[in-house]
Design an enzyme around this catalytic site. Sequence first.
Site, PDB file in Angstrom:
ATOM      1  N   ARG A 183     -18.098  21.871  15.068  1.00 46.69           N
ATOM      2  CA  ARG A 183     -19.253  21.883  15.984  1.00 46.69           C
ATOM      3  C   ARG A 183     -19.271  23.162  16.822  1.00 46.69           C
ATOM      4  NH1 ARG A 183     -17.996  16.341  16.437  1.00 46.69           N
ATOM      5  NH2 ARG A 183     -19.722  15.175  15.521  1.00 46.69           N
TER       6      ARG A 183
ATOM      7  N   HIS B 163     -12.402  25.944   6.050  1.00 45.30           N
ATOM      8  CA  HIS B 163     -11.139  25.319   5.627  1.00 45.30           C
ATOM      9  C   HIS B 163     -10.815  25.722   4.186  1.00 45.30           C
ATOM     10  CE1 HIS B 163     -10.608  22.496   9.035  1.00 45.30           C
ATOM     11  NE2 HIS B 163     -11.919  22.650   9.135  1.00 45.30           N
TER      12      HIS B 163
ATOM     13  N   LYS C  49      -1.209   5.325  -5.447  1.00 46.53           N
ATOM     14  CA  LYS C  49      -2.225   4.954  -6.437  1.00 46.53           C
ATOM     15  C   LYS C  49      -3.108   6.152  -6.792  1.00 46.53           C
ATOM     16  CE  LYS C  49      -4.060   1.416  -4.733  1.00 46.53           C
ATOM     17  NZ  LYS C  49      -5.365   1.423  -4.091  1.00 46.53           N
TER      18      LYS C  49
ATOM     19  N   GLU D 245      -8.164  25.443   2.651  1.00 46.43           N
ATOM     20  CA  GLU D 245      -7.204  24.535   2.017  1.00 46.43           C
ATOM     21  C   GLU D 245      -7.859  23.547   1.046  1.00 46.43           C
ATOM     22  OE1 GLU D 245      -8.063  24.488   5.220  1.00 46.43           O
ATOM     23  OE2 GLU D 245      -7.977  22.502   6.134  1.00 46.43           O
TER      24      GLU D 245
ATOM     25  N   ASP E  26      -6.777  -8.295  -0.649  1.00 47.47           N
ATOM     26  CA  ASP E  26      -7.457  -7.977   0.616  1.00 47.47           C
ATOM     27  C   ASP E  26      -8.876  -8.552   0.576  1.00 47.47           C
ATOM     28  OD1 ASP E  26      -5.268  -6.408   1.139  1.00 47.47           O
ATOM     29  OD2 ASP E  26      -6.274  -4.487   0.820  1.00 47.47           O
TER      30      ASP E  26
ATOM     31  N   SER F 261       0.857  -1.191   0.000  1.00 46.93           N
ATOM     32  CA  SER F 261       0.000   0.000   0.000  1.00 46.93           C
ATOM     33  C   SER F 261       0.895   1.244   0.000  1.00 46.93           C
ATOM     34  CB  SER F 261      -0.926  -0.015   1.209  1.00 46.93           C
ATOM     35  OG  SER F 261      -0.161  -0.091   2.379  1.00 46.93           O
TER      36      SER F 261
ATOM     37  N   GLN G   1       4.605  -9.738 -10.685  1.00 44.14           N
ATOM     38  CA  GLN G   1       4.028 -10.930 -11.329  1.00 44.14           C
ATOM     39  C   GLN G   1       2.983 -11.574 -10.429  1.00 44.14           C
ATOM     40  OE1 GLN G   1       7.032 -13.723 -12.755  1.00 44.14           O
ATOM     41  NE2 GLN G   1       8.494 -12.059 -12.956  1.00 44.14           N
TER      42      GLN G   1
ATOM     43  N   CYS H 107     -10.088  27.020  11.632  1.00 39.16           N
ATOM     44  CA  CYS H 107     -11.040  26.295  12.479  1.00 39.16           C
ATOM     45  C   CYS H 107     -10.564  26.253  13.933  1.00 39.16           C
ATOM     46  CB  CYS H 107     -11.306  24.913  11.897  1.00 39.16           C
ATOM     47  SG  CYS H 107     -12.934  24.303  12.336  1.00 39.16           S
ATOM     48  N   LEU H 108     -10.011  25.136  14.413  1.00 39.73           N
ATOM     49  CA  LEU H 108      -9.506  25.140  15.781  1.00 39.73           C
ATOM     50  C   LEU H 108      -8.414  26.207  15.935  1.00 39.73           C
ATOM     51  CD1 LEU H 108      -9.592  23.895  18.599  1.00 39.73           C
ATOM     52  CD2 LEU H 108      -7.950  22.195  17.846  1.00 39.73           C
TER      53      LEU H 108
ATOM     54  N   LYS I 266      13.475  -6.250  -8.756  1.00 35.09           N
ATOM     55  CA  LYS I 266      12.805  -7.543  -8.711  1.00 35.09           C
ATOM     56  C   LYS I 266      11.369  -7.413  -9.241  1.00 35.09           C
ATOM     57  CE  LYS I 266      16.011 -10.144  -7.219  1.00 35.09           C
ATOM     58  NZ  LYS I 266      16.487 -11.164  -8.163  1.00 35.09           N
TER      59      LYS I 266
HETATM   60  N1  GLN Z   1     -12.923  20.803  17.237  1.00 41.10           N
HETATM   61  C1  GLN Z   1     -13.427  22.024  16.702  1.00 41.10           C
HETATM   62  C2  GLN Z   1     -14.905  21.965  16.395  1.00 41.10           C
HETATM   63  O1  GLN Z   1     -15.491  20.918  16.352  1.00 41.10           O
HETATM   64  C3  GLN Z   1     -12.650  22.439  15.472  1.00 41.10           C
HETATM   65  C4  GLN Z   1     -12.860  21.552  14.314  1.00 41.10           C
HETATM   66  C5  GLN Z   1     -11.840  21.749  13.227  1.00 41.10           C
HETATM   67  O2  GLN Z   1     -10.794  22.319  13.468  1.00 41.10           O
HETATM   68  N2  GLN Z   1     -12.122  21.252  12.036  1.00 41.10           N
HETATM   69  O3  GLN Z   1     -15.522  22.980  16.184  1.00 41.10           O
END
Ligand code: GLN
Length: 530
Positions: A460, A505, A17, A507, A148, A13, A193, A380-381, A188
């Site tokens: 949350r 987020h 992939k 990103e 698997d 793994s 194979q 976020c956090l 190898k």
């Molecule tokens: N733990 C935090 C929440 O639930 C932040 C979540 C996070 O960073 N994605 O709000």
Amino acid sequence: MVKYIVVTGGVVSSIGKGITAASIGRILRSYNLKVSAIKIDPYLNWDSGTLNPYQHGEVFVTHDGMETDLDLGHYERFLDVNLSGYSNITTGKVYMSVINKERKGSYLGSCVQIIPHITDEIKSRIRKISTDNKADIVLVEIGGTVGDIESQPFLEAVRQLRNEEGHNNVMFVHVTYVPYLNAAGEFKTKPTQHSTKELRSTGIIPDMIICRSEKPLSTSLKNKIAHFCDVDSKAVINCPDASSIYEVPLTMDKENVGKYIINRMELGIDECAHDLTEWKTVVDRLKKQDSTVTVGVVGKYVELEDAYISIRESLKHAAAHIGVNVNIEWINAETEINTIRLKNLDSILIPGGFGERGINGKLDAVHYALVNKVPIFGICLGLHSMVIEFARMNGLKDAHSTEFDETTKYPVIDMMEEQKKINDMGGTMRLGSYACKIKKGTIASEAYQSEMVEERHRHRFEVNNEYRELLEEKGLIISGTSPDNFLVETVEIKDHPWFFGCQFHPEFKSRPERAHPIFVSFIQATVDSK
Ligand code: GLN
């Protein structure tokens, strides 16, 4: 007629992939084909949301709020598409849906079995993606390694798919690993194979074998693999380790992957009519630049970079956009926060996270950035940490988030109202894309150049509205909110080179060709303050 390219893995793994499949997709996209992708995860979890990042890396969130495998991130970045949550199929989803149908009486009278009920469910989920996305090509990556137990029903389903859709419309690509034995001084091919034999025992005959290796393989070795595995020698593709994942489509293009697929699947287009110039420009930009900035990522899962893969890639995209290299220092929030470590950084990023472990280190990092005027970006956090520390430094002693201290006197971060009645852990957070209204004259508005943006969420907890006014009086700028102004989405402060936290987020939306504006703004501030 849609065509399916099924990608399986053999030998070991973690051979990339997902990157390999995404690279095939990128090459086909350069022929002006519409490419979509599916990742099959044969585990029993319904989604990736409850998995520990140490086991499976980052949880990637789709725009429609599905918590998925990180490979979907590769597909979105390489194909420049937004995939829906349906693009991640798990054993959990397949079985749950079949059992729900059985309970409703949909199979009344029959004995519900793996074949045909489970395999039919798998095929219908695969076909759904091609119709939903009106794709010319759908890549179907089957997670895990051939052999698997968990992947058996999926292999059986794609074997059936080939019979039903026709030989020219389904192609099998097997990705293997060819190890180099130092003691023997040679590569190898036996594991390749054997894994091909294992694949054949499921009734699947591979059309193409992609050999991952540390160093390039010779033509004679590729011919040997073609001979023993019974595939066309032109369909044995070597993909040696690359210095950047973005180089893989170019390496594979040199091996004529696109041409082989166009002809094998009788796509009826000119095998030479493709153009990867745009992608080459991106790869060139991502190559070494003259100057380097150092960003410290302060998190809990730093031992495994995959846990923050979209953040890592977003930083690279933004640095390439500006024309600098980015050196990322992975700093364990629990054990590695100290002045010496922080002093060597040009800026700090605190990513998202869950649970108390490491929270004090994150607060210390925010404190350091505030006192020393170092650019800091909280996601976020990360935003929660910034707001907590800002509150503490402005008179709210021991302010905290109720995620970590339910009895805190100043709960500046608290659980969202609608979350309080939820007990289940899976798929219950505020997930996916939500709009965010941006205030003029802020870092956010300068970066986005827009009054309304959409970003993906997974949380949350939120900034407690009861403290909003007080925090604003102390100098916190709420530069982004939900359109109804109810939820705080982004925070900033004045008199600091770059202090920006977001509840969402960003990103997940950065692309190699289109670096995310907030990451670009962050890297620019890092360069400016160096
Ligand atoms: N733990 C935090 C929440 O639930 C932040 C979540 C996070 O960073 N994605 O709000």
